[in-house]
Structures are given as C-alpha cells and as structure tokens.
Design an enzyme around this catalytic site. Structure first.
Site, mmCIF file in Angstrom:
data_model
loop_
_atom_site.group_PDB
_atom_site.id
_atom_site.type_symbol
_atom_site.label_atom_id
_atom_site.label_comp_id
_atom_site.label_asym_id
_atom_site.label_seq_id
_atom_site.Cartn_x
_atom_site.Cartn_y
_atom_site.Cartn_z
ATOM 1 C CD GLN A 177 -2.680 -1.377 2.469
ATOM 2 O OE1 GLN A 177 -2.523 -0.621 3.419
ATOM 3 N NE2 GLN A 177 -3.511 -2.409 2.500
ATOM 4 C CG HIS A 246 -2.747 -0.867 7.731
ATOM 5 N ND1 HIS A 246 -3.192 -1.594 8.805
ATOM 6 C CD2 HIS A 246 -3.336 -1.430 6.644
ATOM 7 C CE1 HIS A 246 -4.004 -2.544 8.382
ATOM 8 N NE2 HIS A 246 -4.104 -2.476 7.073
ATOM 9 C CD GLU A 339 -14.187 2.509 13.541
ATOM 10 O OE1 GLU A 339 -13.498 3.546 13.731
ATOM 11 O OE2 GLU A 339 -14.286 1.594 14.370
ATOM 12 C CE1 TYR A 349 -12.908 9.471 16.980
ATOM 13 C CE2 TYR A 349 -10.727 10.202 17.664
ATOM 14 C CZ TYR A 349 -12.041 10.477 17.364
ATOM 15 O OH TYR A 349 -12.516 11.765 17.467
ATOM 16 C CE1 TYR A 360 -10.410 -7.688 5.125
ATOM 17 C CE2 TYR A 360 -8.885 -6.939 6.807
ATOM 18 C CZ TYR A 360 -9.828 -6.669 5.845
ATOM 19 O OH TYR A 360 -10.211 -5.370 5.606
#
Ligand code: HEC
Length: 466
Positions: A177, A246, A339, A349, A360
């Site tokens: 990513q 991430h 979210e 959070y 997963y």
C-alpha cells in the site's frame, strides 16, 4: 498429580488456543436451518427483508446467544462465546449484502446517464492511462495535479496528460500500500506556491533491508521540477517498519492553516494505543512543520507532541466540513469494521481495543464494540466497502448535494453519498456501483465531481444532466 495436570493442559490447548473460523461455525451450526446463502430452509429466508443490516448489532448478538425460542431459533450460549456471535453478525451481513448486490443501472437508452435520488448525472472520462492514481488537486490556473502510487507526480493541462512526470520528487517505497500518496496545496497556494506530499519514506537498515514510514514534505514546482523541498514531519528513524500496509497519508488544512494528517498503524495494531509511537494517529502541525504549543500531548513526557488523536487503524480519508469546521475521517477497519469518525482533540478511537470488525481469516478480534473513554464511529459499515478518500461537495452544479459527504470505496467499487446533519448521518445513497476501485473524490472548480479509479487508472467526472 503433576502428570495429570500436564495432560489436562495439553488437552485444553486445541480448544482454547485456536480461534474458530466464522464460515465454519456458520456451516456447522446455522446453515441447516438458514441455508448456505441465507436463502432459508427450515426457516424463512433472511434475504426477504433487510433486518440483518438494520437491526443493531447488540440485538443480533442477543438473538444468536439467547435464541428466539418461540419462533424456533435455538439459543447458542455455551456453544458460542460473545466474540464468535459478533463474528457471525459480520458474516450474516456480508452474505446478505452479497446476495442482494445490485450494480448501478444507467438510464436505459443511454449507458453514461444515471438517475439518483436527487439528480440525474452523466459520467465522462477526463483522462485515462494513469498508473494507480491516488490523490488529485487543482492549481489556480485550472491545471490538475495527480499522484501515481508508484512514485510519480503528473500534470494534466487542458485535458492533456503531460507525458513527463514532475522531475525531482522524493524517492518513495513503492510496494504493497506504500508509494507516493497524497498531494495537497497550501490554502494560500496562490500567494506562496507550497504543495504538500505524503508518502512512504524508504530507509535502509544496517542489513541493507528497506523499512519505511509515512513522511510529509512540502515543495514548489518550477519549470516542471520539484524544488525547494522542506521536511515537514518524519517518524523517528528507529520506528520505521518493513511492513507494506496501513500508511494512512491523507492531509487536510483547517481554516487557520493548521495541517492535519493521518498515519496508519502500519499493520501493528497495538501500537495505535501507544502515544510514544507514530502508528495509528492523526497529527496536527503548523504549515511549516513546527509543533503547535497548544497540541494536546505536548506536556505528556512520553508522547509524540504532534499527536492530535489516536487509536486509529488505517485512515484513508480526511477532510474538514465547510459549514461547521469539524474534522471527518474514514478508516479502513478490519473485516466488517470500516468506520466514519468525527475527529476530536486528544480522543482515542479505540483500535484495536474495540471494533465492529473481525480478522480477515474469519476469527474474532474482540467481543468489545463499546468501552468507556473510547470513541464510537459515527457510522460503521458491514460488509467493509474498504472506504477511501472523502470530500464534502462544495460546488453549485448539484445543488441538492451541497454539503453532502462523498465517500469512495475500493473493494466495494462504489461512490457513496452521505448526508450529515449536526454530526450525525441521516441518509446514505450508493450512486455508482461496480465502477471499479474508487480511490479518491473531489469537487472540481466548475462543480463537477471527480473520481480517481485505481485500475485501469483513470479520472472520471460526474456532470449534472437534470
Ligand atoms: C433449528 C433451526 C435454526 C438454527 C440451527 C439456527 N436458527 Fe436462526 N432462526 C431460526 C428461526 C426459525 C428464526 C426466526 C425466523 C423468523 O423470524 O422468521 C431464526 C432467526 C434468526 C435471526 C434473527 C433474524 C431477524 O431477522 O431478526 C438471526 C440473526 C439468526 N437466526 C441467526 C442464526 C445463527 C447465527 C445461527 C447459527 C449459530 C442460527 N440462527 C441457527 C432457526 C434457526
């Protein structure tokens, strides 16, 4: 005695040590009555209504554990724990969404024309041939800047893609990513020419292996070159990691030109709760990288002083609401736990202490969705659309969408319109379904809504056809 204890311990390991996969639990315990795809069997089909999506998750967990004996739904308390019942809710909602999946329909006589609740619109390709476009912005002269994840910053001038990327942009770690991700102009770009980039910064460790972490720089473009670069924020070198996931990397400026940006947990979920580590945080800085003296954790001896909020997983959308000045963020959760959060100073959070998602591989993460001192999402989505870039619509071309939040979805392959009033979501509409993985959305200068599609990489826009 010692021997007996040992035998018992060994016998216990397979039971307590192995989390059960939710698909296996469903097929063993539920499919006989509800059908393999919720189509029903000895029970009515769960697909006839949307109660699986609309009933709150606590009530569904209660139904699974306590049953609805008068209707013929047996209790599963004892056979299942609360975390497994929660995992089953995710599984049921995924199966329900899959079975009821409906692609967006173009108007019958015209394949590019779509009807939505408020507006009829047309889809038009702005530019194709892009390589994983990630973020888009406009310069005052109307030119478009777009980042490509493998590491290129490109210019689109009057509908033409300049064949040469801007020279001299930072080297990035490109893989997984990671890559060249966000671009954001300074709110006073017209005066100062500053552009901000967020990307995966590579460093080689002593063994010659590359580790990376999110980094923010600013620079200017002159003669098709990236020049006068300044580092704005960088993680401490010892915290760089080899994982490829991430990074977060969205940037947003508030009305006083404070810079906020997201930093994902880098796949190390527990680090999101540690204020001494960069992972899983949202940061607040002055536009030149100085740390504001009134940041919430500046006097906390162990905390990184730029932290604004924490307990995040992978926040792929970040934007200020124009009317209220409130900060919103979309967060890639685990499976079933995406979210939308309203971001507040010093708030936690909750990741990974609380979540609506599961792993997963179908095993539970926790039985907790709520805990004192931890923030709840404004909404969460099960199944996970893989929510990405967001933008409040600020144009005049679609008057009925004014102030609505537009949310992109990668795995869900759609664009979602979210109506927000007083910090609450009052309506949602999926506008385009199955258009490919949508990475980012932005209101263009003439009020068209622009979308970045991942693969094949292109920019499309929605034009009003009322
Ligand atoms: C012996 C048959 C049977 C088995 C096994 C069974 N159920 Fe049910 N279940 C029912 C019946 C009957 C209902 C009530 C349907 C209705 O209201 O029309 C029901 C209702 C439900 C509902 C409520 C649906 C709603 O719309 O409110 C949920 C959720 C549910 N079951 C989940 C499960 C799960 C998860 C399992 C496996 C752990 C399971 N059930 C196993 C028979 C069964």
């Amino acid at each position: 005695m010692i021997r007996l204890a040992l035998v018992c311990t060994l016998m216990l390991i397979p039971i307590t040590g192995q989390a059960r996969n939710v698909a296996e639990i469903y097929s063993e315990m539920c499919a006989s009555c509800h059908g393999i795809k919720l189509e029903g069997g000895s029970t009515p089909s769960l697909l006839v209504t949307d109660t699986i999506q609309t009933t709150d998750e606590l009530s569904l967990v209660r139904t699974i554990l306590d049953g609805q004996v008068e209707k013929g739904m047996p209790p599963f308390r004892g056979a299942l724990d609360k975390a497994e019942a929660r995992a089953l809710v995710v599984y049921l909602r995924e199966a329900h969404a899959k079975a009821r999946h409906q692609p967006a329909r173009a108007v019958e006589h015209d394949a590019t024309l779509y009807q939505s609740r408020e507006h009829q619109f047309r889809i038009e390709t702005v530019i194709g041939g892009l390589n994983e476009p990630w973020s888009i912005c406009w310069l005052p002269d109307g030119r478009i800047l777009v980042t490509e994840k493998p590491g290129y910053l490109r210019i689109i001038n009057d509908g033409e893609l300049d064949p040469k990327p801007i020279a001299g942009t930072p080297d990035v770690f490109s893989g997984g990513q990671g890559g060249l991700l966000e671009i954001a102009p300074h709110p006073e770009y017209a005066k100062n020419g500053w552009l901000y980039l967020a990307y995966s910064d590579p460093v080689k460790n002593s063994l010659g292996r590359v580790a990376s972490m999110t980094k923010i720089v600013r620079g200017r473009i002159r003669d098709h070159r990236w020049v006068e670069e300044q580092a704005i924020w960088q993680a401490p070198p010892e915290t760089y990691l080899r994982g490829r996931v991430h990074f977060g990397c969205r940037i947003a400026f508030d009305q006083d030109n404070y810079l906020f940006f997201t930093h994902g947990d880098r796949g190390r979920q527990n680090m999101a709760q540690d204020l001494a580590l960069p992972n899983g945080k949202i940061y607040r800085l002055h536009d030149d990288g100085r740390i504001p003296k009134d940041n919430p954790f500046v006097n906390h001896p162990d905390a990184l002083p730029a932290i604004w909020s924490y307990g995040h997983r992978n926040q792929q959308g970040l934007t200020f609401e124009p009317n209220t000045g409130q900060l919103w963020s979309t967060e890639h959760g685990p499976r079933g736990g995406d979210e939308l959060n309203l971001i507040g100073r010093a708030r936690n959070y909750g990741w990974p202490v609380i979540t609506y998602g599961i792993n997963y591989n179908g095993t539970p993460i926790t039985e907790l969705t709520v805990k004192d001192g931890l923030e709840q999402p404004v909404v969460y989505w099960t199944p996970s659309p893989a929510v990405c870039g967001i933008d409040f619509y600020t144009g005049t071309q679609f008057p009925a969408w004014s102030g609505n939040l537009f949310v992109t979805a990668l795995a869900g392959q759609h664009l979602r319109r979210v109506v927000i009033a007083n910090g609450k979501v009052t309506e949602q509409e999926v506008l385009l379904q199955d258009i490919g993985r949508v990475r980012d959305v932005a209101t263009g200068p003439a009020g068209a809504l622009y979308l970045l599609l991942n693969r094949p990489g292109k920019i499309i826009r929605l034009l009003n056809e009322d």
